[in-house]
Scaffold this motif. Structure first.
Motif, PDB file in Angstrom:
ATOM      1  N   MET A 119      40.585  35.549  29.934  1.00 40.20           N
ATOM      2  CA  MET A 119      40.349  34.300  29.212  1.00 40.20           C
ATOM      3  C   MET A 119      41.376  33.241  29.597  1.00 40.20           C
ATOM      4  O   MET A 119      41.029  32.080  29.851  1.00 40.20           O
ATOM      5  N   PHE A 120      42.651  33.620  29.654  1.00 45.28           N
ATOM      6  CA  PHE A 120      43.689  32.660  30.023  1.00 45.28           C
ATOM      7  C   PHE A 120      43.529  32.200  31.468  1.00 45.28           C
ATOM      8  O   PHE A 120      43.793  31.026  31.788  1.00 45.28           O
ATOM      9  N   LEU A 121      43.096  33.084  32.360  1.00 49.00           N
ATOM     10  CA  LEU A 121      42.881  32.695  33.748  1.00 49.00           C
ATOM     11  C   LEU A 121      41.756  31.672  33.864  1.00 49.00           C
ATOM     12  O   LEU A 121      41.875  30.670  34.577  1.00 49.00           O
ATOM     13  N   VAL A 122      40.656  31.905  33.161  1.00 48.76           N
ATOM     14  CA  VAL A 122      39.522  30.975  33.197  1.00 48.76           C
ATOM     15  C   VAL A 122      39.928  29.611  32.638  1.00 48.76           C
ATOM     16  O   VAL A 122      39.649  28.557  33.233  1.00 48.76           O
ATOM     17  N   VAL A 123      40.607  29.621  31.484  1.00 48.83           N
ATOM     18  CA  VAL A 123      41.011  28.359  30.860  1.00 48.83           C
ATOM     19  C   VAL A 123      42.037  27.627  31.718  1.00 48.83           C
ATOM     20  O   VAL A 123      41.990  26.399  31.867  1.00 48.83           O
ATOM     21  N   GLY A 124      42.974  28.375  32.320  1.00 49.38           N
ATOM     22  CA  GLY A 124      43.971  27.743  33.181  1.00 49.38           C
ATOM     23  C   GLY A 124      43.349  27.070  34.397  1.00 49.38           C
ATOM     24  O   GLY A 124      43.724  25.953  34.769  1.00 49.38           O
ATOM     25  N   LEU A 125      42.379  27.728  35.030  1.00 46.33           N
ATOM     26  CA  LEU A 125      41.682  27.120  36.168  1.00 46.33           C
ATOM     27  C   LEU A 125      40.888  25.895  35.732  1.00 46.33           C
ATOM     28  O   LEU A 125      40.841  24.880  36.445  1.00 46.33           O
ATOM     29  N   LEU A 148      51.291  21.452  34.492  1.00 50.31           N
ATOM     30  CA  LEU A 148      52.258  22.476  34.103  1.00 50.31           C
ATOM     31  C   LEU A 148      51.663  23.398  33.046  1.00 50.31           C
ATOM     32  O   LEU A 148      51.832  24.625  33.103  1.00 50.31           O
ATOM     33  N   ARG A 149      50.946  22.816  32.081  1.00 56.42           N
ATOM     34  CA  ARG A 149      50.270  23.635  31.065  1.00 56.42           C
ATOM     35  C   ARG A 149      49.247  24.574  31.707  1.00 56.42           C
ATOM     36  O   ARG A 149      49.135  25.737  31.330  1.00 56.42           O
ATOM     37  N   ALA A 150      48.529  24.071  32.691  1.00 56.03           N
ATOM     38  CA  ALA A 150      47.551  24.906  33.382  1.00 56.03           C
ATOM     39  C   ALA A 150      48.222  26.048  34.131  1.00 56.03           C
ATOM     40  O   ALA A 150      47.752  27.195  34.100  1.00 56.03           O
ATOM     41  N   SER A 151      49.344  25.770  34.789  1.00 60.00           N
ATOM     42  CA  SER A 151      50.043  26.823  35.543  1.00 60.00           C
ATOM     43  C   SER A 151      50.634  27.876  34.616  1.00 60.00           C
ATOM     44  O   SER A 151      50.611  29.073  34.917  1.00 60.00           O
ATOM     45  N   LEU A 152      51.151  27.458  33.446  1.00 61.63           N
ATOM     46  CA  LEU A 152      51.692  28.422  32.483  1.00 61.63           C
ATOM     47  C   LEU A 152      50.577  29.265  31.866  1.00 61.63           C
ATOM     48  O   LEU A 152      50.773  30.444  31.569  1.00 61.63           O
ATOM     49  N   CYS A 153      49.406  28.666  31.696  1.00 67.26           N
ATOM     50  CA  CYS A 153      48.262  29.423  31.187  1.00 67.26           C
ATOM     51  C   CYS A 153      47.815  30.463  32.213  1.00 67.26           C
ATOM     52  O   CYS A 153      47.508  31.602  31.871  1.00 67.26           O
ATOM     53  N   LEU A 154      47.787  30.076  33.490  1.00 65.67           N
ATOM     54  CA  LEU A 154      47.465  31.036  34.552  1.00 65.67           C
ATOM     55  C   LEU A 154      48.506  32.144  34.616  1.00 65.67           C
ATOM     56  O   LEU A 154      48.165  33.315  34.843  1.00 65.67           O
ATOM     57  N   LEU A 155      49.775  31.780  34.416  1.00 61.45           N
ATOM     58  CA  LEU A 155      50.837  32.782  34.404  1.00 61.45           C
ATOM     59  C   LEU A 155      50.625  33.789  33.288  1.00 61.45           C
ATOM     60  O   LEU A 155      50.795  35.002  33.478  1.00 61.45           O
ATOM     61  N   GLN A 156      50.235  33.314  32.104  1.00 58.81           N
ATOM     62  CA  GLN A 156      49.934  34.237  31.006  1.00 58.81           C
ATOM     63  C   GLN A 156      48.812  35.193  31.380  1.00 58.81           C
ATOM     64  O   GLN A 156      48.888  36.398  31.138  1.00 58.81           O
ATOM     65  N   THR A 167      48.325  28.128  43.020  1.00 64.12           N
ATOM     66  CA  THR A 167      46.909  28.032  42.661  1.00 64.12           C
ATOM     67  C   THR A 167      46.576  26.661  42.102  1.00 64.12           C
ATOM     68  O   THR A 167      45.572  26.039  42.471  1.00 64.12           O
ATOM     69  N   VAL A 168      47.418  26.167  41.191  1.00 64.76           N
ATOM     70  CA  VAL A 168      47.197  24.833  40.620  1.00 64.76           C
ATOM     71  C   VAL A 168      47.290  23.766  41.708  1.00 64.76           C
ATOM     72  O   VAL A 168      46.491  22.815  41.733  1.00 64.76           O
ATOM     73  N   SER A 169      48.241  23.925  42.629  1.00 64.53           N
ATOM     74  CA  SER A 169      48.369  22.962  43.729  1.00 64.53           C
ATOM     75  C   SER A 169      47.120  22.969  44.608  1.00 64.53           C
ATOM     76  O   SER A 169      46.639  21.905  45.029  1.00 64.53           O
ATOM     77  N   ALA A 170      46.588  24.166  44.876  1.00 59.45           N
ATOM     78  CA  ALA A 170      45.380  24.270  45.696  1.00 59.45           C
ATOM     79  C   ALA A 170      44.182  23.627  44.998  1.00 59.45           C
ATOM     80  O   ALA A 170      43.383  22.927  45.634  1.00 59.45           O
ATOM     81  N   VAL A 171      44.085  23.852  43.694  1.00 61.17           N
ATOM     82  CA  VAL A 171      42.985  23.231  42.933  1.00 61.17           C
ATOM     83  C   VAL A 171      43.125  21.713  42.952  1.00 61.17           C
ATOM     84  O   VAL A 171      42.140  20.977  43.158  1.00 61.17           O
ATOM     85  N   TYR A 172      44.345  21.236  42.753  1.00 58.48           N
ATOM     86  CA  TYR A 172      44.584  19.782  42.749  1.00 58.48           C
ATOM     87  C   TYR A 172      44.200  19.163  44.095  1.00 58.48           C
ATOM     88  O   TYR A 172      43.488  18.140  44.142  1.00 58.48           O
ATOM     89  N   CYS A 173      44.665  19.772  45.189  1.00 61.19           N
ATOM     90  CA  CYS A 173      44.360  19.228  46.515  1.00 61.19           C
ATOM     91  C   CYS A 173      42.861  19.280  46.804  1.00 61.19           C
ATOM     92  O   CYS A 173      42.300  18.341  47.380  1.00 61.19           O
ATOM     93  N   THR A 174      42.214  20.364  46.407  1.00 58.41           N
ATOM     94  CA  THR A 174      40.772  20.497  46.642  1.00 58.41           C
ATOM     95  C   THR A 174      39.989  19.441  45.874  1.00 58.41           C
ATOM     96  O   THR A 174      39.086  18.794  46.428  1.00 58.41           O
ATOM     97  N   VAL A 175      40.330  19.249  44.603  1.00 52.55           N
ATOM     98  CA  VAL A 175      39.614  18.265  43.782  1.00 52.55           C
ATOM     99  C   VAL A 175      39.829  16.859  44.329  1.00 52.55           C
ATOM    100  O   VAL A 175      38.865  16.066  44.431  1.00 52.55           O
TER     101      VAL A 175
END
Length: 275
Positions: free
Chosen positions: A13-19, A182-190, A235-243
């Protein structure tokens, strides 16, 4: 939650929400920074996505509460065992409480963005409260555990309280893309760390492969936590660059069409003038 599936479910759940947060924040920033892309992120679109997000978080929370209460060894809404004169399945109740506060955050987000009858910053405040409650509950249910078991859960608290602090800062600095990412990356970390806890403490094979009292295992797990954090940032950096690349490509395709329409309109006006 005291098994492999119990950690893998909230971890997923945290991975989905973080992405989702990483993609949404990147999209808002990419469209806000370019005037030609303003039509891609209208207020109606933003409100619709926020409503979907709130409904998803609320649904995940309800699923988590039901799983904790009505699993094979769940308390089934019984808090106290009068026959044994003791509390019944307190760990399940604590985890259900954690899901409850995230459910409240999702419900408040729905109210804020679907009705507009509540202050806009209230959704971030309740999200920060939900993260804080999660960390507070985890902090006070590690008593009596083995050294590695307690340590691997304590490492999780850095991500949890970090998410709480970030969400609370967003109450006063809403729309700050750095805080959102940062919130997204911490959520992915969780999410990824909950999966790590599941494999370390409750391996699918059923055979304990980790010495829970070995200090070298504590050192390795701490280093592994840093790797997880680095992976979440990448992962967050890759998503940001892709978007951003997708938005830029979309604009490059639409601009020639708009120029063509403008040229056609100019020609029509010239022909009318000649007549």
């Amino acid at each position: 939650m005291g098994n492999f599936k119990g950690h893998a479910l909230p971890g997923s759940m945290f991975l989905v929400v973080g992405l989702w947060w990483a993609g949404k924040s990147s999209f808002w920033y990419a469209t806000r920074s370019k005037l030609s892309a303003a039509h891609l992120s209208s207020r109606a679109v933003q409100r619709r996505l926020e409503v979907i997000e709130g409904a998803t978080i609320l649904s995940f929370s309800v699923i988590g509460m039901l799983a904790e209460q009505f699993s094979a060894h769940g308390p089934r809404l019984h808090l106290y065992d009068y026959a044994e004169r003791q509390w019944h399945c307190l760990m399940n109740w604590q985890h259900a409480t954690m899901y409850l506060f995230f459910g409240l955050a999702g419900a408040v987000s729905l109210t804020v963005h679907a009705t507009g009858s509540a202050p806009l910053a209230l959704d971030r405040m309740l999200l920060g409260v939900a993260f804080f409650t999660e960390g507070f509950l985890f902090l006070h249910h590690l008593h009596g555990r083995a050294v590695l078991d307690a340590h691997i859960h304590q490492l999780l608290l850095y991500a949890v309280f970090g998410g709480a602090a970030t969400a609370c800062l967003e109450v006063f600095h809403r729309g700050n893309v750095l805080l959102e990412l940062l919130r997204a990356s911490l959520c992915l970390l969780q999410g990824s760390w909950l999966w790590e806890i599941a494999f370390v403490l409750y391996p699918p094979s059923g055979v304990a492969e980790w010495d829970l009292k070995d200090h070298s295992n504590l050192m390795f797990v701490t280093m592994c936590y840093c790797w997880h954090f680095g992976f979440s940032l990448l992962t967050v950096s890759a998503v940001y660059c892709t978007v951003c690349w997708v938005v830029q490509s979309k604009l490059k395709r639409t601009q020639p069409m708009e120029l063509g329409l403008l040229k056609t309109t100019d020609k029509e006006q010239e022909s009318e003038d000649e007549i």
